[in-house]
Design an enzyme around this catalytic site. Structure first.
Site, PDB file in Angstrom:
ATOM      1  N   CYS A 188      -3.590 -14.374 -51.308  1.00 29.82           N
ATOM      2  CA  CYS A 188      -3.114 -15.753 -51.457  1.00 29.82           C
ATOM      3  C   CYS A 188      -4.254 -16.762 -51.522  1.00 29.82           C
ATOM      4  O   CYS A 188      -4.011 -17.955 -51.732  1.00 29.82           O
ATOM      5  CB  CYS A 188      -2.174 -16.107 -50.316  1.00 29.82           C
ATOM      6  SG  CYS A 188      -0.794 -14.959 -50.188  1.00 29.82           S
ATOM      7  N   CYS A 194       9.220 -19.916 -42.569  1.00 28.62           N
ATOM      8  CA  CYS A 194       8.613 -19.206 -43.716  1.00 28.62           C
ATOM      9  C   CYS A 194       8.504 -20.096 -44.942  1.00 28.62           C
ATOM     10  O   CYS A 194       9.394 -20.895 -45.225  1.00 28.62           O
ATOM     11  CB  CYS A 194       9.472 -18.013 -44.108  1.00 28.62           C
ATOM     12  SG  CYS A 194       9.925 -16.905 -42.767  1.00 28.62           S
ATOM     13  N   SER A 195       7.448 -19.892 -45.697  1.00 29.93           N
ATOM     14  CA  SER A 195       7.346 -20.503 -47.017  1.00 29.93           C
ATOM     15  C   SER A 195       8.190 -19.678 -47.990  1.00 29.93           C
ATOM     16  O   SER A 195       8.489 -18.512 -47.719  1.00 29.93           O
ATOM     17  CB  SER A 195       5.884 -20.558 -47.467  1.00 29.93           C
ATOM     18  OG  SER A 195       5.321 -19.264 -47.456  1.00 29.93           O
ATOM     19  N   LYS A 239       5.104 -24.584 -47.099  1.00 29.57           N
ATOM     20  CA  LYS A 239       6.456 -24.547 -46.526  1.00 29.57           C
ATOM     21  C   LYS A 239       7.482 -25.265 -47.414  1.00 29.57           C
ATOM     22  O   LYS A 239       8.559 -24.730 -47.683  1.00 29.57           O
ATOM     23  CB  LYS A 239       6.408 -25.201 -45.132  1.00 29.57           C
ATOM     24  CG  LYS A 239       7.742 -25.304 -44.446  1.00 29.57           C
ATOM     25  CD  LYS A 239       8.189 -23.945 -43.951  1.00 29.57           C
ATOM     26  CE  LYS A 239       9.685 -23.928 -43.653  1.00 29.57           C
ATOM     27  NZ  LYS A 239      10.488 -23.782 -44.870  1.00 29.57           N
ATOM     28  N   HIS A 269       5.052 -21.820 -52.504  1.00 31.43           N
ATOM     29  CA  HIS A 269       3.889 -20.947 -52.338  1.00 31.43           C
ATOM     30  C   HIS A 269       3.825 -19.882 -53.437  1.00 31.43           C
ATOM     31  O   HIS A 269       4.102 -18.702 -53.195  1.00 31.43           O
ATOM     32  CB  HIS A 269       3.964 -20.313 -50.948  1.00 31.43           C
ATOM     33  CG  HIS A 269       2.783 -19.469 -50.584  1.00 31.43           C
ATOM     34  ND1 HIS A 269       1.522 -19.644 -51.125  1.00 31.43           N
ATOM     35  CD2 HIS A 269       2.667 -18.426 -49.708  1.00 31.43           C
ATOM     36  CE1 HIS A 269       0.693 -18.746 -50.608  1.00 31.43           C
ATOM     37  NE2 HIS A 269       1.347 -18.000 -49.755  1.00 31.43           N
TER      38      HIS A 269
END
Lengths: 387, 387
Positions: B84, B208-209, B330, B334
């Site tokens: 990422c 979580c994103s 978030k 992402h």
């Protein structure tokens, strides 16, 4: 700008390493390279890894973090990918990093562990992701098929023959028989190549490089620090890269590679050399047609004459121009993302007169030529001895 | 060494782009970036692409050749991957390339098209390849599970609470509601976050994103050429990267990220700044625990106090330190390999006072913090205005 020097190298033998992992193979290559340069892991300031498709082959992306810290070299690390040219691209990024003053030293690794996929169809599909997935892989045009189109077009346009292409395989197997690290160490005859089974007409089995596992590592530093690690460093005198359309149908002519021409021009200009100054070259012979086209595009012979040039023996060891003294991808093997680093290691040994039975006698200037996919990416590097 | 300047940016809205392709998304981002810098495609001398796993998500490696020539920018191109953190790594490589004198200009792209995989389990597995595949993914430890371990350890060691973590999500959704390019533009309440379903205890859905598609591009050049393209360039004042063990079990303490500390030190030293000089920051909040740990590791608050710091509102827009004015991973979304470039684009707009309703008022120094995997890789960049 200060030159970049290679001060140590290490690699695994290329082959089918069912009993070892991607991480295990790199450990071997890295430890040998560190020993070769007589350098401590903590002295290494950065790590660059070339790998084509560890995500598909090994279900492992992020190998920069997997490999570096595990080997004891816990320096900032990243992976570079340009299909089968990933290794050479990683070396270029290391050169950029040192050239820009970010680091003094770098560990450059190429690795591919292709035998973790059991089904050969899965391997072919994984490799096919380096083509235009939508327009080529998705309609069944695997890499043998794409290079078959290039071979057929070359035969049509220039009258090149199957015998000429076969001569590339025979020569590379001759050289590979002299290389202890090669996957295939057996000589083959013209008959064997020409009578081998058709993979994608006109490409036969022996026109193809194999599925291979391997890891290779080199340690680079700047010229002013090189002698700290070895009396006999090898310098990168020039580097060039070129990119072209990924899909064959978008290129005006599939019997030539514009990416090679661009990379050669940049690298040779930087090294202040001409084609005639090159003593030996490791070229990207994933298929025999690729070596033929490359001989022409680098300018060792006239356009369309690469096959004839090969058949006449001009590319054999210590002939007019020694092409693929290592055995090339054809016989030495082709662990895709690692191939560019294996080429560099061959040149390193040749320039230092360490190549044993396959030693080239004219060895002032060595060149590597590494392509990605069907030639959309090309990296060319020029190397010279320290003296 | 001459500074590197960002002279143009472009991106797609982040979201679920079922109707467009990886190539199509990058076309949008690149054309906007070229227009933003008022530069012709042929003036671009090199291209660097960050993407985490196009091989698995899109059955397409070698995207450097797929994207560049298709967009009209037919310059030497390569892909950089560090999970990422791939986008930020690509920017760093562009800086190295220009800094070493290889090129004067570069197009840097981040892209991930994650919705080509239909089954969410396949997406989770694809993302899991950024962990230690053998020791984590292979035994069922998905990323929510790995960050849950970190969150549990943080709660145990420092007494941090679920409410504190939830405050990160609420704040980032508040900011995201002001960002037209964000995937989620809806505010959420503490109740919504804390009562959302458990994904991997103690991580809830709203910790979580999301799964996202997106492409982002920036055009960089050296300081001396920047004013040719824009009156208001943004400069990269410092850059740093750090790598650590990929597997959590190999790190002495999973409530901190050594990679962040290393990257911050290098980047801040290069920019000659301290933590207190930072006006706003885009941090890698793939899960709420990641933002909490990062606040501590960068030094905005004491170790163990990141959650409290957030709950007390110190990280809200135009409070003590504006954290994730964009909405962060978030709420903004992402698209993994693209995230680092989206962070840069947010900082670019903030420094130029172009951020609309989410504009930070103190905007002299902006920082991006981008991690790979569970934090084995970190890249930190420091940006400043031209004036």
């Amino acid at each position: 700008m200060e030159k970049i020097a290679i001060v140590g190298v290490g690699n695994t033998k290329i082959g089918e390493w069912y009993e070892n992992s991607l991480r295990g193979l790199t450990d071997i290559a890295i430890s040998k390279a560190l020993e070769s340069a007589n350098i401590e892991p903590k002295e290494i300031e950065s790590t660059f890894i070339g790998s084509m498709s560890s995500g598909i082959f090994n279900q492992q992306e992020h190998i920069s973090a997997l490999i570096g810290p595990h080997s004891g070299v816990n320096a900032p690390a990243l992976r570079v990918e340009s299909a089968c040219a990933s290794g050479s691209q990683a070396l270029r990024v290391a050169m950029m990093a040192i050239g820009a003053g970010y680091y003094d030293s770098a560990l450059v690794i190429g690795v591919e562990k292709m035998t973790d996929l059991i089904d050969i169809g899965d391997v072919t599909t994984a490799l096919g992701t380096a083509s235009d997935s939508l327009w080529e892989l998705g309609v069944g045009a695997t890499f043998p098929a794409l290079f078959a189109l290039m071979m057929r077009a070359h035969m049509h346009k220039y009258g090149s023959t199957l015998e000429e292409f076969a001569s590339v395989a025979v020569k590379n197997h001759d050289n590979g028989s002299l290389n202890p690290d090669a996957q295939f160490r057996k000589k083959v005859t013209m008959d064997t190549v020409m009578n081998s089974r058709v993979i994608a007409d006109p490409i036969r089995l022996f026109d193809c490089s194999p599925v291979s596992d391997g890891a290779a590592a080199v340690i680079v530093t700047k010229e002013s620090l090189a002698k700290k690690y070895t009396d006999d460093p090898v310098y990168i005198a020039g580097t060039g890269a070129g990119t072209d359309h990924i899909a064959l149908h978008q290129r005006p002519d599939i019997t030539t590679m514009e990416s090679t021409k661009r990379a050669v021009k940049t690298a040779f200009d930087m090294a202040k050399i001409k084609t005639k100054d090159v003593d030996f070259v490791e070229v990207h012979d994933c298929f025999t047609i690729a070596e033929v086209i490359t001989l022409e595009d680098i300018g060792f012979c006239k356009k369309g004459q690469g096959g004839k040039f090969s058949l006449e023996g001009e590319t054999a060891l210590n002939s007019k121009i020694s092409v693929n003294p290592s055995g090339g991808l054809k016989a030495k093997g082709h662990p895709v993302g690692a191939t560019g680093i294996y080429q560099v290691i061959e040149v390193f040994h040749q320039l230092r007169n360490e190549a044993g039975k396959r030693q080239v006698t004219n060895n002032n200037i060595g060149v590597t030529h590494n392509i990605g996919g069907s030639g959309a990416t090309c990296v060319v590097n020029v190397f010279s001895r320290g003296d």
